[in-house]
Write a protein that holds these residues in place. Structure first.
Motif, PDB file in Angstrom:
ATOM      1  N   GLN A  30       0.817  -1.210   0.000  1.00 52.62           N
ATOM      2  CA  GLN A  30       0.000   0.000   0.000  1.00 52.62           C
ATOM      3  C   GLN A  30       0.855   1.265   0.000  1.00 52.62           C
ATOM      4  OE1 GLN A  30      -2.893  -0.181   3.181  1.00 52.62           O
ATOM      5  NE2 GLN A  30      -4.123  -1.724   2.116  1.00 52.62           N
ATOM      6  N   ASN A  31       2.151   1.093  -0.191  1.00 51.92           N
ATOM      7  CA  ASN A  31       3.074   2.234  -0.264  1.00 51.92           C
ATOM      8  C   ASN A  31       2.992   3.123   0.972  1.00 51.92           C
ATOM      9  OD1 ASN A  31       4.079   1.457  -2.738  1.00 51.92           O
ATOM     10  ND2 ASN A  31       2.661   2.751  -3.914  1.00 51.92           N
ATOM     11  N   LYS A  32       2.954   2.496   2.136  1.00 50.37           N
ATOM     12  CA  LYS A  32       2.925   3.230   3.401  1.00 50.37           C
ATOM     13  C   LYS A  32       4.265   3.089   4.106  1.00 50.37           C
ATOM     14  CE  LYS A  32      -1.460   4.235   2.914  1.00 50.37           C
ATOM     15  NZ  LYS A  32      -1.899   5.630   2.650  1.00 50.37           N
ATOM     16  N   ARG A  33       4.502   3.952   5.060  1.00 53.84           N
ATOM     17  CA  ARG A  33       5.759   3.910   5.816  1.00 53.84           C
ATOM     18  C   ARG A  33       5.576   3.188   7.159  1.00 53.84           C
ATOM     19  NH1 ARG A  33       9.117   8.251   3.934  1.00 53.84           N
ATOM     20  NH2 ARG A  33      10.559   7.871   5.656  1.00 53.84           N
ATOM     21  N   SER A  34       4.336   2.959   7.543  1.00 55.32           N
ATOM     22  CA  SER A  34       4.052   2.374   8.845  1.00 55.32           C
ATOM     23  C   SER A  34       2.914   1.376   8.711  1.00 55.32           C
ATOM     24  CB  SER A  34       3.678   3.469   9.845  1.00 55.32           C
ATOM     25  OG  SER A  34       2.984   2.935  10.958  1.00 55.32           O
ATOM     26  N   ASN A  35       2.996   0.288   9.470  1.00 55.45           N
ATOM     27  CA  ASN A  35       1.893  -0.676   9.486  1.00 55.45           C
ATOM     28  C   ASN A  35       0.596  -0.020   9.930  1.00 55.45           C
ATOM     29  OD1 ASN A  35       4.002  -2.387   8.972  1.00 55.45           O
ATOM     30  ND2 ASN A  35       3.734  -3.667  10.789  1.00 55.45           N
ATOM     31  N   ASP A  37      -0.436   2.842   9.268  1.00 54.27           N
ATOM     32  CA  ASP A  37      -1.015   3.704   8.239  1.00 54.27           C
ATOM     33  C   ASP A  37      -1.804   2.914   7.200  1.00 54.27           C
ATOM     34  OD1 ASP A  37       0.070   5.924   9.423  1.00 54.27           O
ATOM     35  OD2 ASP A  37       1.894   5.905   8.203  1.00 54.27           O
ATOM     36  N   THR A  38      -1.815   1.592   7.311  1.00 52.11           N
ATOM     37  CA  THR A  38      -2.592   0.777   6.382  1.00 52.11           C
ATOM     38  C   THR A  38      -4.037   0.699   6.858  1.00 52.11           C
ATOM     39  OG1 THR A  38      -2.215  -1.320   7.536  1.00 52.11           O
ATOM     40  CG2 THR A  38      -0.531  -0.596   5.951  1.00 52.11           C
ATOM     41  N   GLN A  50      -0.850  11.078  14.575  1.00 57.41           N
ATOM     42  CA  GLN A  50       0.041  11.670  13.584  1.00 57.41           C
ATOM     43  C   GLN A  50       1.196  10.752  13.189  1.00 57.41           C
ATOM     44  OE1 GLN A  50       0.576  15.290  16.164  1.00 57.41           O
ATOM     45  NE2 GLN A  50       0.248  16.374  14.212  1.00 57.41           N
ATOM     46  N   GLY A  51       1.310   9.592  13.816  1.00 51.46           N
ATOM     47  CA  GLY A  51       2.384   8.661  13.461  1.00 51.46           C
ATOM     48  C   GLY A  51       3.729   9.016  14.040  1.00 51.46           C
ATOM     49  N   LEU A  52       3.771   9.842  15.096  1.00 52.28           N
ATOM     50  CA  LEU A  52       5.037  10.269  15.681  1.00 52.28           C
ATOM     51  C   LEU A  52       5.608   9.188  16.591  1.00 52.28           C
ATOM     52  CD1 LEU A  52       4.023  13.928  16.616  1.00 52.28           C
ATOM     53  CD2 LEU A  52       5.202  13.126  14.542  1.00 52.28           C
ATOM     54  N   VAL A  53       6.956   9.160  16.673  1.00 53.11           N
ATOM     55  CA  VAL A  53       7.630   8.207  17.552  1.00 53.11           C
ATOM     56  C   VAL A  53       8.758   8.920  18.290  1.00 53.11           C
ATOM     57  CG1 VAL A  53       7.098   6.195  16.111  1.00 53.11           C
ATOM     58  CG2 VAL A  53       9.206   7.476  15.715  1.00 53.11           C
ATOM     59  N   GLY A  54       9.233   8.269  19.348  1.00 54.50           N
ATOM     60  CA  GLY A  54      10.398   8.784  20.077  1.00 54.50           C
ATOM     61  C   GLY A  54      10.143  10.141  20.711  1.00 54.50           C
ATOM     62  N   ARG A  91      -1.176   3.616  19.130  1.00 54.90           N
ATOM     63  CA  ARG A  91      -0.705   2.347  18.570  1.00 54.90           C
ATOM     64  C   ARG A  91      -0.927   1.190  19.551  1.00 54.90           C
ATOM     65  NH1 ARG A  91       3.259   6.033  16.449  1.00 54.90           N
ATOM     66  NH2 ARG A  91       4.586   5.749  18.285  1.00 54.90           N
ATOM     67  N   VAL A  92      -0.662   1.435  20.820  1.00 56.98           N
ATOM     68  CA  VAL A  92      -0.867   0.393  21.825  1.00 56.98           C
ATOM     69  C   VAL A  92      -2.320  -0.050  21.849  1.00 56.98           C
ATOM     70  CG1 VAL A  92      -0.953  -0.047  24.309  1.00 56.98           C
ATOM     71  CG2 VAL A  92       1.077   1.018  23.311  1.00 56.98           C
TER      72      VAL A  92
END
Length: 1050
Positions: free
Chosen positions: A344-349, A351-352, A372-376, A388-389
């Motif tokens: 699906q051309n995504k950067r994160s699982n 985001d699918t 927003q998909g932010l980490v760290g 995500r959790v």
């Protein structure tokens, strides 16, 4: 990472129905070919067969699908129902591939290469279960080790393709703490894979994988990197250059073919069993012509592993060495979620569209900003981590609960309980969501996964109810724990660690997982005193293992002395009412519910004196007017738990042990704050420990009945001891219990468990109880009235005049706590049986999950013994090879003797191993004799019946050298012989024999001593035969000495 959770196949004799067409991996079914079975690690009995689950409930879980979802006419689903991508049509744009079109069907590239989507008979499909598995390949282990019966269905399979639902939440392969911190770890995921059993190997496995990814899925080649095993000199393993060369021949650039160490590219699930090097395929989400080789296996979210190909070519033995497998095998695994991310051309699982609907639903139900998909460090406040959790954990909860696994207190249930509590905590603390958010997400999960798993739709309401019930219970504990942490932090000195004692109280008393405590402290910028916490855990483990030792402080706080007892009675302090210990019920879903008990502190006891007040940090005994804690008596361990002072809910007083003395129940407590007589407290038992004791105590009664049923009425009870871990039972016996009797006893117990009999309990006058025909243990010192425990028959029926009910079931006088139904025992395995003294035997047994684990270990060892037996039957002409086999038998013998497993099976295996050891020893002697005869013939021809033969010969051992000497003297009786054999180690072996005609002048012992002394060695023996050894540096001089000595005596 190489050490992925394994692939578990689907149900036997079936292919997935149209409703779940899109959930299978990698290739359409072949007409007339059945589907692969599900639930790795299960035998025909339907029990898990994996190795021991990790301690503390940290386990990996593999879910087994319902048989009704696996029944279709042979030939499977209509290929026209498959997505265009998987029919070989032009590939649609990646974003168009949604969760219902995910590549769960086998791709043509594997179908055309003869992979079966099914393999009947390898595992049962008898309903939904949760399989606690540490080895996905376990059901195929007989194939890997060559022990599979050649006429079995399992032996017929060469190529298999499969898929599985997985939950990875702890143990050796633990993803739980990683979930949420990055964008590609999950507790629940779907694994796609293909297998080869002694058929194709590295060349074909790699080429098929490469073709599927680059030609069928059309993933850009320049974004793919492959890794291979770079070798390990310490294990004597060279780099897997064969695998490297395969990738290079397939056209993968050398800069994209990378070697890695044992940690990343050598796959093994447990300490023993099939294993081997692996090659991983990684995907670079960024691309753009860059070289991302330096980011592979570095934990970078943009370069992730998508497929792991494991080459099973070794078996890790008990002693740790690696032995080659008879045949080479392939086991591959590719995570569906990561694959969909790529397609699906995504950067994160996340985001699918496997996750985005759930994330949107979370946002609607909470007061946090949108995901927003932010980490760290960019994820301020851990808000995105919480999204995500929760999204991941609610999927896991839905799948597991539908599978019949509910949050509980042991094994898989405990793991699920921790997952739920982690999700609830993030909902409440981070997302600021109102109670009920987690359950409100269930319809969305059903919408995403329901087409593939229709049972989710049918059980949606039940899932929501169970989540809500458990959430409510944990929110109460969570709030209390939060207050405890905040209160403790306020009292702490700056820059100090969080006190381990408080953390241990949260862990042991409120059931907070360790990682949850760390996370809550991390958010406050402080850390736990881990060393002190681990020390407390170690002390607790030692205490549970051996109990308090003599001289420890606890003994003076729980054993009332005679003076204190007299003082209590003279002060009119009433005896403790402990009847609330029996106040528990079976709640919904078959879980036991224990009610708290409110009480008043009547007296405190410390250092052998009664006290009105005890200060903070002091250990003391607490005497209450009433209690729901079970005091150690009747062979059953005491309860543990905690008490709180009314009105001060955030102060916990851990109860470490409970004892009964003179009618008073003494609770051993470490005072966190000052404790005074008159304080009102509320008591909470450790439900996990109590339930385990209840299970083992009821199982003890079942065992007592079964022993008498099998061995006769002479098998009278002599004693018993019940703990949370096991049960011990001593009884009269004329000798060792046979294998057949042990099996019969276990079968009687299991029959009673399956009947799920009601456990009836009632207090009756002792005089009335004595009239019960067949009642056991009447003569023991029970109080009046006594408590009768009857399995399956109401106590009033047992008390009926002339009733024979007690002769046909288990009826005993007992003050212990018991289950309410026998089915909750689940299983019982006798793991030890021995005679204490003549006429008295002792058996030790385990129940529930421990019993199942013991059986699994027994099956493992049985297969190991079968493997050795098969190899023993082969024609072996090498002495070292047979000696290694003999050594392996000896090591297996030691393992079988010391491992927790069914005693009947231990005895069977020990008998087999003894026979194998005799066979090996005989074979070694025969081979040595054959070798000795050949060497003797050469020497006889060389020396032609001369009176003395002195020479050097090659020999692998002193035993062989002695046999050569013996053969020479046997065929030439008048000859005296001395032979030396230099070894690679620099040692020289010496063996000699003197002709009887030369006695007593010529002594073999003197001859050997003279020669070995010349080589700075030692020797000994008799006048006729002697042996010894020395250093190679003096060998030539020794030969001269040997000749001179012989000449001087002849």
């Amino acid at each position: 990472m190489a050490r992925r959770f394994p692939t578990v196949p689907r149900c036997p004799s079936a292919v997935p129905p149209p409703s779940c067409v899109s959930r299978l991996p990698l290739a359409p079914p072949l007409p007339g070919v059945p589907a692969l079975p599900s639930a790795v690690g299960r035998h025909g009995c339907g029990r898990p067969v994996a190795a021991a689950a990790a301690a503390g409930g940290a386990v990996a879980l593999a879910l087994q699908p319902l048989p009704r979802r696996c029944r279709l006419p042979v030939g499977g689903a209509d290929p026209r129902r498959l997505p265009a991508l998987l029919r070989g049509a032009p590939r649609p744009p990646p974003p168009a591939l949604g969760p219902r079109a995910a590549p769960r069907r086998p791709a043509p590239s594997l179908r055309q290469r003869g992979h079966e989507p099914g393999a009947p008979g390898a595992a049962p499909c008898a309903g939904w279960h949760l399989s606690i598995a540490d080895a996905s390949h376990f059901q195929f282990k007989p194939i890997f080790l060559g022990t599979v019966h050649p006429r079995s269905e399992l032996a017929q399979h060469r190529r298999v393709v499969n898929s599985q639902k997985c939950v990875r939440a702890g143990g050796k392969h633990n993803d739980l703490e990683d979930v949420g911190r990055d964008t590609y770890h999950h507790t629940f995921f779907e694994m796609l894979g293909n297998w080869s059993f002694g058929d194709y190997f590295k060349e074909e496995a790699c080429s098929m994988a490469w073709e599927l990814l680059t030609e069928v899925y059309e993933i850009p080649r320049d974004r793919l990197y492959v890794t291979y095993f770079g070798g390990d000199p310490s294990l004597g393993l060279s780099a897997d250059e064969e695998c490297r060369d395969v990738w290079l021949r397939l056209g993968v650039p050398a800069s994209h073919v990378l070697p890695f160490s044992l940690k990343d590219n050598f796959w093994e699930m447990g300490d023993t069993g099939p294993c081997g090097p692996c090659t991983e395929i990684h995907y670079d989400h960024v691309g753009g012509g860059r070289n991302a080789a330096a980011l592979v296996n570095q934990g970078n979210p943009d370069v992730v592993e998508i497929w792991n190909l494991v080459f099973m070519q070794y078996s890790r033995e008990v002693e740790g060495n690696l032995l080659p497998l008879p045949q080479h095998h392939v086991d591959t695994g590719m995570g569906l979620e990561r694959l969909v991310t790529v397609l699906q051309n995504k950067r994160s699982n996340y985001d699918t569209d496997l996750f985005t609907p759930i994330l949107d639903a979370i946002h609607k139900g909470c007061r946090a900003p949108r995901y927003q998909g932010l980490v760290g460090d960019a994820d301020v406040g851990h808000v995105n981590m919480a999204y995500r959790v929760v999204a991941d954990h609610v999927r896991t909860l839905c799948v597991c609960i539908t599978d019949g696994i509910y949050p509980g207190f042991s094994g898989a249930e405990l793991v699920l309980r921790r997952i739920l509590r982690r999700a609830v905590r993030f909902c409440s603390e981070v997302l600021q969501a109102p109670p009920g958010l987690l359950a409100s997400l269930v319809p969305t999960v059903v919408e995403v996964l329901g087409d593939a798993y229709p049972e989710l739709t049918r059980n949606a309401n039940q899932i929501k109810d169970i989540i809500n019930e458990n959430e409510a219970a944990f929110l109460s504990s969570l709030e209390r724990g939060r207050r405890i942490i905040e209160r403790t932090v306020q009292q702490m000195e700056p820059s100090t660690n969080f006190p381990a004692e408080v953390a241990w109280s949260l862990y042991g008393s409120l059931g907070f997982p360790r990682d949850l405590i760390d996370l809550m402290l991390e958010e406050k910028g402080i850390s736990l005193d881990s060393a002190a916490f681990n020390e407390l855990a170690l002390e607790d483990a030692k205490r549970k293992a051996g109990g308090p030792q003599a001289g420890q402080p606890g003994n003076t706080n729980t054993q009332l002395d005679v003076h204190s007892l007299a003082q209590l009675r003279s002060s009119s302090v009433p005896a403790t009412d402990d009847s609330p210990k029996y106040a528990y019920t079976l709640g919904r879903h078959g879980h036991y519910e224990f009610s708290p008990c409110q009480a008043t502190v009547l007296m405190l006891y410390r250092d052998q004196s009664l006290q009105k007040e005890v200060g903070a940090g002091q250990r003391c005994g607490v005497i209450l007017d009433r209690t729901n804690f079970y005091a150690e008596q009747g062979g059953q361990d005491s309860d543990q738990g905690y008490m709180i002072r009314l009105g001060q809910q955030d102060v916990l007083f851990p109860v470490e042990s409970v004892h009964l003395c003179g009618g008073y129940v003494i609770h051993e407590v470490t005072a966190v704050e000052t404790l005074r007589v008159g304080d009102q407290v509320q008591l909470f038992v450790d439900e996990v420990q109590r339930l385990a004791c209840m299970t083992n105590h009821t199982a003890t009664h079942l065992l007592n009945f079964a022993l008498r049923h099998v061995l006769g009425d002479s098998a009278e009870q002599r004693g018993s001891h019940v703990t949370a871990e096991r049960l011990r039972f001593d009884f009269d016996a004329k000798g060792h219990v046979t294998v057949e009797q042990l099996q019969q006893v276990e079968q009687v117990v299991q029959d009673l468990i399956k009947k799920n009999e009601v456990v009836h309990m009632a207090e009756v006058p002792l005089t009335l109880a004595r009239r019960v025909r067949g009642l056991r243990a009447v003569d023991e010192g029970y109080p009046d009235p006594v408590r009768i425990v009857s399995l399956g028959v109401p106590v009033e029926n047992v008390l009926t005049c002339d009733s024979k009910a007690a002769m046909q079931t288990s009826v005993e006088l007992c003050c212990g706590t018991h289950l309410l139904r026998t089915g909750s025992v689940e299983d019982l395995a006798i793991v030890s049986e021995r005679q204490l003294v003549r006429g008295i035997s002792r058996v030790i047994a385990v129940t529930g999950g421990q019993a199942k684990e013991a059986r699994e270990v027994g099956q493992c060892l049985a297969m190991e013994v079968d493997s050795v037996s098969l190899r023993m039957q082969q024609r072996i002409t090498s002495i070292p090879e047979m000696q290694n086999l003999s050594k392996e038998v000896g090591q297996l013998t030691q393992v079988v003797a010391s491992t927790v497993m069914p005693q009947w099976q231990r005895k069977e295996l020990q008998t087999s191993l003894k026979a194998l050891q005799r066979t090996a020893n005989t074979a070694i002697k025969k081979l040595e004799l054959q070798q000795a005869e050949k060497k003797a013939q050469i020497l006889l021809a060389k020396y032609c019946n001369q009176p003395v033969i002195i020479d050097t010969v090659p020999a692998d051992s002193l035993s062989i050298l002695m046999k050569v000497v013996n053969q020479l003297c046997h065929k030439s009786p008048g000859t005296s012989v001395l032979l030396l054999s230099p070894q690679a180690s620099g040692e020289v072996l010496c063996a000699c024999q003197v002709s009887k005609n030369c006695l007593p002048t010529f002594s073999a012992a003197d001859w050997a001593v003279a020669v070995c002394t010349q080589m700075e060695g030692k020797a000994g023996g008799s006048p006729i035969v002697a042996k010894g050894s020395g250093n190679a540096k003096g060998m030539q001089g020794a030969l001269t000495t040997a000749l001179e000595f012989a000449q001087s005596k002849l």
